[in-house]
Design a protein around this motif. Structure first.
Motif, short mmCIF file in Angstrom:
data_model
loop_
_atom_site.label_atom_id
_atom_site.label_comp_id
_atom_site.label_asym_id
_atom_site.label_seq_id
_atom_site.Cartn_x
_atom_site.Cartn_y
_atom_site.Cartn_z
N PRO A 1 0.95 -0.87 0.30
CA PRO A 1 -0.32 -0.15 -0.35
C PRO A 1 0.70 1.24 0.21
N LEU A 2 0.31 2.54 -0.89
CA LEU A 2 1.60 3.68 -0.67
C LEU A 2 0.18 4.40 0.44
N GLY B 1 -0.97 14.82 -6.35
CA GLY B 1 -1.62 14.14 -5.66
C GLY B 1 -0.82 12.02 -7.14
N SER B 2 -1.78 11.38 -7.22
CA SER B 2 -1.19 10.69 -7.96
C SER B 2 -0.32 10.87 -9.19
N ALA C 1 0.69 11.69 0.48
CA ALA C 1 2.07 10.84 -0.47
C ALA C 1 2.14 9.66 -1.03
N PHE C 2 2.64 9.72 -1.79
CA PHE C 2 3.58 8.27 -2.77
C PHE C 2 4.56 8.32 -2.37
N PHE C 3 5.40 6.93 -2.10
CA PHE C 3 6.83 7.24 -1.81
C PHE C 3 7.56 7.99 -1.12
N ARG C 4 7.46 8.71 0.02
CA ARG C 4 7.64 9.79 1.24
C ARG C 4 8.70 9.95 0.84
N THR D 1 10.27 19.70 -3.30
CA THR D 1 9.43 20.12 -1.39
C THR D 1 8.29 19.72 -1.68
N TRP D 2 7.40 19.74 -0.95
CA TRP D 2 6.15 19.24 -0.40
C TRP D 2 5.62 21.13 -0.53
#
Lengths: 241, 193
Positions: free
Chosen positions: A18-19, A121-122, A155-158, A171-172
């Motif tokens: 799961p992401l 997003g995705s 977040a994906f892949f944080r 940068t988030w």
């Protein structure tokens, strides 16, 4: 002049995790997969027992040679294919895959222009493929990612993006809820944010934007207002208007 | 083993192979939506004799127009049925054009290009559309005016169209150079090169 040079291959689900609450990473082993450039996509075809088929196109999160490809799928509430891929598909199950597809929204290690990636997003999926290609090629071209999310949980892949060894800085940005202690309040990306958080026009970056239609329209318009030339902006949009 | 159920079963004869129905209107563009000043807008057809036929916006919308109801099919697999447009037939625009070339390169504001056989633009099969669903065409969807060639995959219906250049051979346009089919007939699934 029917041309069907790109055929369907069988992919077997090799790994999954799961992401987020609504998204899952799924990695397939695809025999004779030719490898893919960062940013390319693939068609996924599912077949029901009665022969009914559904095809959807997904960006590929992985890059390079080898017979494994990773997809990162977000479950669409009303979707037909994505809920099955996120919730149901089990290790060893097979789907059909056609690709890799697309030759424009891609980054290749021989490119020399500085790169700004902007994800909504995705929409991060083809862009993480670019950061991975950048790292594995040992590219010295500046590359950075601005990642806009609704909330920190989306977040994906944080972990991967936050690693000190990452060659592309992330940068988030948060539009609905921010982590505690975050300096900026939640809100849509503005031209001011973009000016502060992205490579300036003087660096003549090539910018890749991927996200929902409204996000891509807003961000690309703001970048042009900041002085970036349209020819240096590549876009990939998803969702209706 | 997980068994795919699927729930659409779009058993609609209007749907080409591999397509599914959508009610929304997805946007696919390779770059930013160009901003076009209507004062400067033009549509042109350029022939091998060096002749350029030009229309300003006012001249263009004064031409006879048609209401068009057509199905549209995107190469990314969505189709939308019964979409309503208003536009000028390419038959009208080509009425005074003399050319011996069989192919066309469509050029758009923003630099997009796509190639088409001239024969597929004539005889009531293609338009320059400037209204969608009774309203002026949104910039995101190609406004102020876009090519509308509904019998081919929708990337052929160039958004923000600016002009057509006659060409002797079927040289590829933008997506056609990036892995997509030179022709793009959805009923033959001519998706990729």
């Amino acid at each position: 002049m029917t041309s069907r040079a790109i055929g369907w291959r069988t992919g077997s689900l090799e790994r999954a995790h799961p992401l987020t609450a609504s998204a899952r990473s799924i990695t397939f082993t695809v025999s004779s997969w030719p490898g893919n450039d960062a940013g390319q996509h693939v068609d996924v075809r599912l077949t029901a027992p009665d022969g009914y088929q559904a095809v959807r196109s997904y960006s590929i999160a992985s890059t390079g040679a080898g017979e494994e490809i990773e997809l990162a799928i977000d479950r669409l509430p009303d979707g037909e294919v994505s809920p099955f891929l996120v919730d149901d598909l089990e290790l060893g199950d097979t789907v059909e895959l056609r690709g890799p597809l697309g030759g424009w929204f891609v980054w290749r290690p021989e490119q020399t222009q500085p790169v700004q990636l902007i994800a909504g997003g995705s929409g991060v999926v083809p862009l993480i493929a670019m950061t991975r290609a950048h790292a594995s090629a040992g590219s010295s071209v500046p590359m950075q990612l601005l990642y806009s999310l609704r909330t920190p949980d989306d977040a994906f892949f944080r972990d991967e993006l936050s690693q000190p060894s990452a060659t592309a800085r992330t940068t988030w940005h948060y539009t609905r809820a921010v982590p505690s202690g975050w300096s900026r309040s939640a809100g849509r990306l503005t031209a001011e944010d973009l000016k502060r958080e992205t490579l300036p026009p003087e660096h003549v970056p090539l910018t890749y934007i991927c996200g929902r239609t409204g996000f891509v329209e807003t961000v690309s318009r703001a970048l042009i207002s900041l002085g970036h030339v349209p020819d240096n902006i590549r876009t990939e949009r998803f969702g209706g208007t | 083993m997980a068994v795919f159920g699927g729930h659409r079963r779009d058993d609609n004869p209007a749907l080409p192979p591999g397509q599914y129905l959508t009610e929304s209107f997805p946007v696919l563009s390779s770059g930013p939506t160009p901003s076009i000043d209507m004062e400067d807008w033009e549509f042109f057809i350029h022939t091998e004799a060096g002749q350029t036929h030009r229309w300003t916006w006012d001249q263009f919308i004064a031409l006879p127009s048609q209401d068009i109801s057509v199905d549209i099919h995107c190469v990314t697999s969505w189709s939308k049925l019964g979409t309503g447009w208003r536009g000028v037939s390419l038959d009208t625009l080509f009425a005074e054009v003399e050319t011996g070339f069989d192919f066309v390169m469509a050029h758009s504001y923003g630099g997009y290009t796509t190639n088409l056989p001239l024969g597929e633009l004539l005889n009531g099969r293609a338009w320059i559309a400037y209204e969608y669903d009774g309203d002026e065409l949104d910039a995101e969807h190609g406004g102020p005016a876009r090519l509308l060639v509904p019998h081919l995959y929708f990337w052929k219906s160039a958004k923000w169209v600016r002009g057509l250049v006659m060409q002797s051979e079927d040289n590829p346009g933008f997506w056609e150079e990036n892995g997509y089919n030179l022709h793009g007939d959805p009923w033959r699934e001519e998706r990729y090169a």
